[in-house]
Scaffold this active site. Structure first.
Site, PDB file in Angstrom:
ATOM      1  CG  HIS A  15      -1.987  -0.966   1.289  1.00 39.28           C
ATOM      2  ND1 HIS A  15      -2.147  -1.829   2.349  1.00 39.28           N
ATOM      3  CD2 HIS A  15      -3.002  -1.254   0.418  1.00 39.28           C
ATOM      4  CE1 HIS A  15      -3.218  -2.601   2.135  1.00 39.28           C
ATOM      5  NE2 HIS A  15      -3.750  -2.285   0.969  1.00 39.28           N
ATOM      6  CE  LYS A  40     -13.310  -6.606   1.766  1.00 42.13           C
ATOM      7  NZ  LYS A  40     -12.073  -6.198   1.084  1.00 42.13           N
ATOM      8  NE  ARG A  90      -2.602  -7.274  -4.496  1.00 40.61           N
ATOM      9  CZ  ARG A  90      -3.453  -7.454  -3.503  1.00 40.61           C
ATOM     10  NH1 ARG A  90      -2.996  -7.636  -2.277  1.00 40.61           N
ATOM     11  NH2 ARG A  90      -4.750  -7.470  -3.723  1.00 40.61           N
ATOM     12  CB  SER A 104      -4.316  -6.540   4.456  1.00 43.14           C
ATOM     13  OG  SER A 104      -3.977  -5.273   3.930  1.00 43.14           O
TER      14      SER A 104
HETATM   15  N1  LIG Z   1       0.997  -5.296  -2.203  1.00 40.79           N
HETATM   16  C1  LIG Z   1       0.260  -4.432  -2.905  1.00 40.79           C
HETATM   17  N2  LIG Z   1       0.806  -3.786  -3.942  1.00 40.79           N
HETATM   18  C2  LIG Z   1       0.064  -2.939  -4.699  1.00 40.79           C
HETATM   19  N3  LIG Z   1      -1.223  -2.669  -4.501  1.00 40.79           N
HETATM   20  C3  LIG Z   1      -1.809  -3.297  -3.472  1.00 40.79           C
HETATM   21  C4  LIG Z   1      -1.109  -4.185  -2.618  1.00 40.79           C
HETATM   22  N4  LIG Z   1      -1.976  -4.651  -1.675  1.00 40.79           N
HETATM   23  C5  LIG Z   1      -3.155  -4.061  -1.958  1.00 40.79           C
HETATM   24  N5  LIG Z   1      -3.067  -3.263  -3.022  1.00 40.79           N
HETATM   25  C6  LIG Z   1      -4.111  -2.472  -3.668  1.00 40.79           C
HETATM   26  O1  LIG Z   1      -4.532  -1.475  -2.784  1.00 40.79           O
HETATM   27  C7  LIG Z   1      -5.932  -1.262  -2.947  1.00 40.79           C
HETATM   28  C8  LIG Z   1      -6.621  -1.450  -1.611  1.00 40.79           C
HETATM   29  O2  LIG Z   1      -6.482  -2.792  -1.212  1.00 40.79           O
HETATM   30  P1  LIG Z   1      -7.211  -3.354   0.069  1.00 40.79           P
HETATM   31  O3  LIG Z   1      -6.687  -2.669   1.280  1.00 40.79           O
HETATM   32  O4  LIG Z   1      -7.108  -4.844   0.018  1.00 40.79           O
HETATM   33  O5  LIG Z   1      -8.695  -2.880  -0.090  1.00 40.79           O
HETATM   34  P2  LIG Z   1      -9.871  -3.499  -0.986  1.00 40.79           P
HETATM   35  O6  LIG Z   1     -10.824  -4.052   0.030  1.00 40.79           O
HETATM   36  O7  LIG Z   1     -10.407  -2.338  -1.745  1.00 40.79           O
HETATM   37  O8  LIG Z   1      -9.272  -4.555  -1.864  1.00 40.79           O
HETATM   38  C9  LIG Z   1      -6.376  -2.254  -4.019  1.00 40.79           C
HETATM   39  O9  LIG Z   1      -6.364  -1.599  -5.282  1.00 40.79           O
HETATM   40  C10 LIG Z   1      -5.329  -3.320  -3.993  1.00 40.79           C
HETATM   41  O10 LIG Z   1      -5.195  -3.957  -5.242  1.00 40.79           O
HETATM   42 MG   LIG Z   2      -8.110  -6.285  -1.321  1.00 42.53          MG
END
Ligand SMILES: Nc1ncnc2c1ncn2[C@@H]1O[C@H](COP(=O)(O)OP(=O)(O)O)[C@@H](O)[C@H]1O
Ligand SMILES: [Mg+2]
Length: 161
Positions: free
Chosen positions: A18, A42, A91, A129
């Site tokens: 993130h 969630k 990713r 996460s």
């Molecule tokens: N390791 C990572 N590298 C790049 N982008 C990421 C990574 N982990 C999560 N994201 C991106 O960050 C955004 C938010 O992810 P997340 O916190 O899982 O929320 P959501 O519930 O919207 O998926 C999404 O676009 C996800 O693809």
């Molecule tokens: Mg996600």
């Protein structure tokens, strides 16, 4: 015209993936608002307030990044914020299908808001996460995948090493 982008997500908890994306976004947009979704469905490990605090801590040194919360339609919040772009991370190909659907639905709802996809550094391309929480809860080493302030809170929340 200055471009504000919204980076929406769950961030339960924020990972270095993130943060990598936030740093990249902060370079290409004039302002980036990290927006934590208040989604009761969630069943998150951290409260929205905790997630906001963690995100504020890790972005404190980046001048053009702020942290907010929202519920309801993401594009409505983007409009409220004056954001003309939405940042999302890809990713792997497996992320793409769902992200593509969301981007097109959001375009239908708000044609003036563009979704922008960025890729993290390769070393974070497998980080989520969910995986971080899972590996940590079984005592696995997650050094380098989350920032120190998040590790501290994980230790306090699930105990472990
Ligand atoms: N390791 C990572 N590298 C790049 N982008 C990421 C990574 N982990 C999560 N994201 C991106 O960050 C955004 C938010 O992810 P997340 O916190 O899982 O929320 P959501 O519930 O919207 O998926 C999404 O676009 C996800 O693809
Ligand atoms: Mg996600």
């Amino acid at each position: 015209m200055p471009v504000t982008a919204l980076y929406p997500g769950t961030f339960d908890p924020p990972t270095n993936g993130h943060i990598d994306l936030i740093q990249r976004g902060a370079k290409i947009f004039d302002h980036l608002t990290v927006a934590v979704l208040m989604n009761p469905v969630k069943d998150p490990l951290f409260t929205v307030e905790e997630r906001v605090e963690m995100l504020k801590e890790v972005t404190a040194a980046i001048g053009n990044v702020s942290v907010a919360t929202f519920d309801g339609l993401m594009v409505e919040f983007a409009r409220q914020q004056g954001a003309s772009a939405v940042l999302r991370g890809i990713r792997a190909i497996s992320d793409y299908e769902h992200e593509f659907q969301m981007a097109l639905m959001n375009r239908r709802l708000a044609p003036e808001v563009e979704t922008v996809f960025l890729q993290p550094a390769g070393r974070y391309s497998f980080v989520s996460s969910r995986m971080v929480k899972e590996v940590f809860s079984f005592g696995g080493d997650i050094t380098g995948l989350i920032p120190p302030n998040v590790l501290k809170r994980l230790r306090a929340r699930i105990g472990n090493s």
